[in-house]
Design a protein around this motif. Sequence first.
Motif, short mmCIF file in Angstrom:
data_model
loop_
_atom_site.label_atom_id
_atom_site.label_comp_id
_atom_site.label_asym_id
_atom_site.label_seq_id
_atom_site.Cartn_x
_atom_site.Cartn_y
_atom_site.Cartn_z
N SER A 96 0.35 -3.65 7.04
CA SER A 96 0.06 -3.72 8.48
C SER A 96 -1.46 -3.79 8.69
O SER A 96 -2.24 -3.66 7.74
CB SER A 96 0.63 -2.51 9.19
OG SER A 96 -0.21 -1.40 8.98
N ARG A 125 -3.31 -1.58 9.62
CA ARG A 125 -3.96 -0.34 9.15
C ARG A 125 -4.63 -0.53 7.79
O ARG A 125 -5.62 0.12 7.48
CB ARG A 125 -2.92 0.79 8.99
CG ARG A 125 -2.38 1.36 10.27
CD ARG A 125 -1.38 2.48 9.98
NE ARG A 125 -0.15 1.98 9.38
CZ ARG A 125 0.91 1.56 10.05
NH1 ARG A 125 0.89 1.61 11.37
NH2 ARG A 125 1.99 1.10 9.44
N SER A 126 -4.08 -1.41 6.97
CA SER A 126 -4.57 -1.52 5.58
C SER A 126 -5.25 -2.84 5.26
O SER A 126 -5.62 -3.08 4.11
CB SER A 126 -3.40 -1.34 4.61
OG SER A 126 -2.91 -0.05 4.70
N THR A 134 0.81 -1.22 0.00
CA THR A 134 0.00 0.00 0.00
C THR A 134 0.85 1.28 0.00
O THR A 134 0.31 2.37 -0.12
CB THR A 134 -0.90 0.03 1.26
OG1 THR A 134 -0.05 -0.21 2.40
CG2 THR A 134 -1.98 -1.02 1.19
N GLY A 135 2.16 1.14 0.15
CA GLY A 135 3.03 2.33 0.24
C GLY A 135 3.34 2.91 -1.13
O GLY A 135 2.91 2.40 -2.15
N GLU A 136 4.09 4.00 -1.10
CA GLU A 136 4.48 4.68 -2.36
C GLU A 136 5.24 3.71 -3.27
O GLU A 136 4.96 3.61 -4.45
CB GLU A 136 5.38 5.88 -2.03
CG GLU A 136 4.65 7.06 -1.44
CD GLU A 136 3.67 7.69 -2.40
OE1 GLU A 136 4.02 7.84 -3.59
OE2 GLU A 136 2.56 8.01 -1.98
N VAL A 137 6.21 3.00 -2.69
CA VAL A 137 7.02 2.09 -3.50
C VAL A 137 6.20 0.85 -3.87
O VAL A 137 6.21 0.40 -5.01
CB VAL A 137 8.31 1.69 -2.74
CG1 VAL A 137 9.11 0.64 -3.53
CG2 VAL A 137 9.18 2.92 -2.47
N HIS A 140 4.93 8.00 2.07
CA HIS A 140 3.65 8.70 1.98
C HIS A 140 3.54 9.83 3.01
O HIS A 140 3.02 10.90 2.73
CB HIS A 140 2.53 7.68 2.16
CG HIS A 140 1.21 8.23 1.75
ND1 HIS A 140 0.95 8.61 0.46
CD2 HIS A 140 0.12 8.53 2.48
CE1 HIS A 140 -0.27 9.11 0.40
NE2 HIS A 140 -0.79 9.06 1.61
N SER A 172 8.76 12.65 -1.32
CA SER A 172 8.28 11.27 -1.43
C SER A 172 9.36 10.26 -1.06
O SER A 172 9.05 9.10 -0.81
CB SER A 172 7.76 10.99 -2.84
OG SER A 172 8.80 11.16 -3.78
N1 LIG Z 1 10.27 6.44 -1.16
C1 LIG Z 1 11.44 6.23 -1.75
O1 LIG Z 1 11.95 7.05 -2.57
C2 LIG Z 1 12.22 5.00 -1.44
C3 LIG Z 1 13.33 4.74 -2.21
C4 LIG Z 1 14.08 3.61 -1.94
C5 LIG Z 1 13.71 2.77 -0.94
N2 LIG Z 1 12.62 3.03 -0.18
C6 LIG Z 1 12.29 2.10 0.89
O2 LIG Z 1 11.08 1.42 0.62
C7 LIG Z 1 10.38 1.17 1.82
C8 LIG Z 1 8.97 1.73 1.74
O3 LIG Z 1 9.02 3.09 1.41
P1 LIG Z 1 7.72 3.89 0.96
O4 LIG Z 1 8.25 5.18 0.46
O5 LIG Z 1 6.86 3.07 0.07
O6 LIG Z 1 6.98 4.11 2.38
P2 LIG Z 1 5.42 4.32 2.69
O7 LIG Z 1 4.72 5.03 1.61
O8 LIG Z 1 5.41 4.90 4.07
O9 LIG Z 1 4.83 2.81 2.77
C9 LIG Z 1 5.20 1.91 3.77
C10 LIG Z 1 4.57 0.57 3.53
O10 LIG Z 1 5.02 -0.35 4.53
C11 LIG Z 1 3.88 -0.94 5.19
N3 LIG Z 1 4.21 -1.22 6.58
C12 LIG Z 1 4.70 -0.36 7.50
N4 LIG Z 1 4.84 -1.00 8.69
C13 LIG Z 1 4.43 -2.29 8.51
C14 LIG Z 1 4.34 -3.43 9.34
N5 LIG Z 1 4.68 -3.41 10.62
N6 LIG Z 1 3.89 -4.59 8.79
C15 LIG Z 1 3.51 -4.65 7.51
N7 LIG Z 1 3.58 -3.58 6.66
C16 LIG Z 1 4.04 -2.42 7.15
C17 LIG Z 1 2.81 0.11 5.05
O11 LIG Z 1 1.55 -0.50 5.23
P3 LIG Z 1 0.24 0.27 5.83
O12 LIG Z 1 -0.54 0.74 4.64
O13 LIG Z 1 -0.47 -0.82 6.54
O14 LIG Z 1 0.72 1.35 6.71
C18 LIG Z 1 3.05 0.57 3.61
O15 LIG Z 1 2.52 -0.38 2.72
C19 LIG Z 1 11.25 1.75 2.93
O16 LIG Z 1 12.08 0.72 3.42
C20 LIG Z 1 12.07 2.78 2.22
O17 LIG Z 1 13.30 3.03 2.86
C21 LIG Z 1 11.85 4.13 -0.42
#
Ligand SMILES: NC(=O)c1ccc[n+]([C@@H]2O[C@H](COP(=O)([O-])OP(=O)(O)OC[C@H]3O[C@@H](n4cnc5c(N)ncnc54)[C@H](OP(=O)(O)O)[C@@H]3O)[C@@H](O)[C@H]2O)c1
Length: 325
Positions: free
Chosen positions: A35, A37-38, A9-12, A161, A157
């Motif tokens: 998690s 939440r979703s 559900t996250g950005e990535v 999110h 971003s």
């Molecule tokens: N954004 C970037 O540019 C970028 C680039 C490279 C790497 N990354 C890495 O990719 C990962 C995700 O980044 P994002 O930007 O997509 O973050 P995000 O938008 O905050 O999304 C986080 C995701 O992780 C899930 N999550 C969080 N805690 C959890 C738990 N305890 N159990 C199961 N699911 C859980 C969330 O689910 P819910 O919907 O349930 O909250 C959501 O699906 C991070 O490790 C980040 O460092 C990000």
Amino acid sequence: MRIGVVGATGEVGRTMLKVLEEFDVPVSEIRLFASERSVGKELTFKGESVKVELLTEDSMKWKCDYFLFSAGASVSKRFAPIAVQNGVTVIDNSSAFRMEKDIPLVVPEVNAHLLKGYTGIVANPNCSTIQMVLSIYKLHEAYGVEEIFVATYQSVSGAGHKGIEELLAQERGEEVVKVFAKKIHRNVIPLIGEIQDNLFTQEEMKMVNETRKILNDYTIRVYPTTVRVPVLYGHSEAVMVRFKRPYASLEEVRKIIASGEDVVVTDDLITPIDVAGRNETFVCRLRAADERSVMFWNVADNIRVGAATNAVRILVKHAELNGRL
Ligand SMILES: NC(=O)c1ccc[n+]([C@@H]2O[C@H](COP(=O)([O-])OP(=O)(O)OC[C@H]3O[C@@H](n4cnc5c(N)ncnc54)[C@H](OP(=O)(O)O)[C@@H]3O)[C@@H](O)[C@H]2O)c1
């Protein structure tokens, strides 16, 4: 192929689903985890609605072909090893395993050979590092990179999110400062991650260490300053790179950068808005500093090139190299 997406559900996570569709990866079954939440939310994959499930240790026992993880380092540390124990290859977007000696840190255009015959966790590098490495790896082959000076201009971003929500809330006039160290609206913040003992930040040290590991050259010196800017999507970098050997002409340097896979060199002025939704890294404003150094501006969609697209490219390459496609 059967694929599980953790953090769907996250950005990535959402973008990985889109890229799997766009790259026409032959997915026979997909399961999405997040998690509590979703739980129960529905996401669309290839025109069909898929329910989000709760991530549990049990869900890691699903005998699929790949798990794609993007739910943060603590989730990866806890759950990815269980999947691996069950024989599934994990592609992890978090920083949890990147610097572990036996875990490949892969940008497929640069070091896909590490995937052949490998099962286990494959680490996806940090977003700023991927786009920088893509713009210099051919230069490294040609002239030997000695030093890199880089200042980043990273979009909100990159913090997921919640980073986007914070900028949008401040734009609406709300006084909320939680995700970033200072107000980001109409501001820039020269701090990403925590400051380390050597006074560089975590993000800066990722650029130092991951660049060396990906290029497999621990003599390269990297001097980064990582900065958050009030841009929604797309990271930019002002890069100066110094070589061991002199180059013949700027035109030659340009051709060498452009020979990199998924790299576009252009005379157009490229900004983050221009690269949203693109899977290439863009290089412009190339100029000579001296006979061994050049400077340029580099831009990429951080969620795609810096995370989701790189992860899907790893999956496809791994499948190709190991006879799964
Ligand atoms: N954004 C970037 O540019 C970028 C680039 C490279 C790497 N990354 C890495 O990719 C990962 C995700 O980044 P994002 O930007 O997509 O973050 P995000 O938008 O905050 O999304 C986080 C995701 O992780 C899930 N999550 C969080 N805690 C959890 C738990 N305890 N159990 C199961 N699911 C859980 C969330 O689910 P819910 O919907 O349930 O909250 C959501 O699906 C991070 O490790 C980040 O460092 C990000």
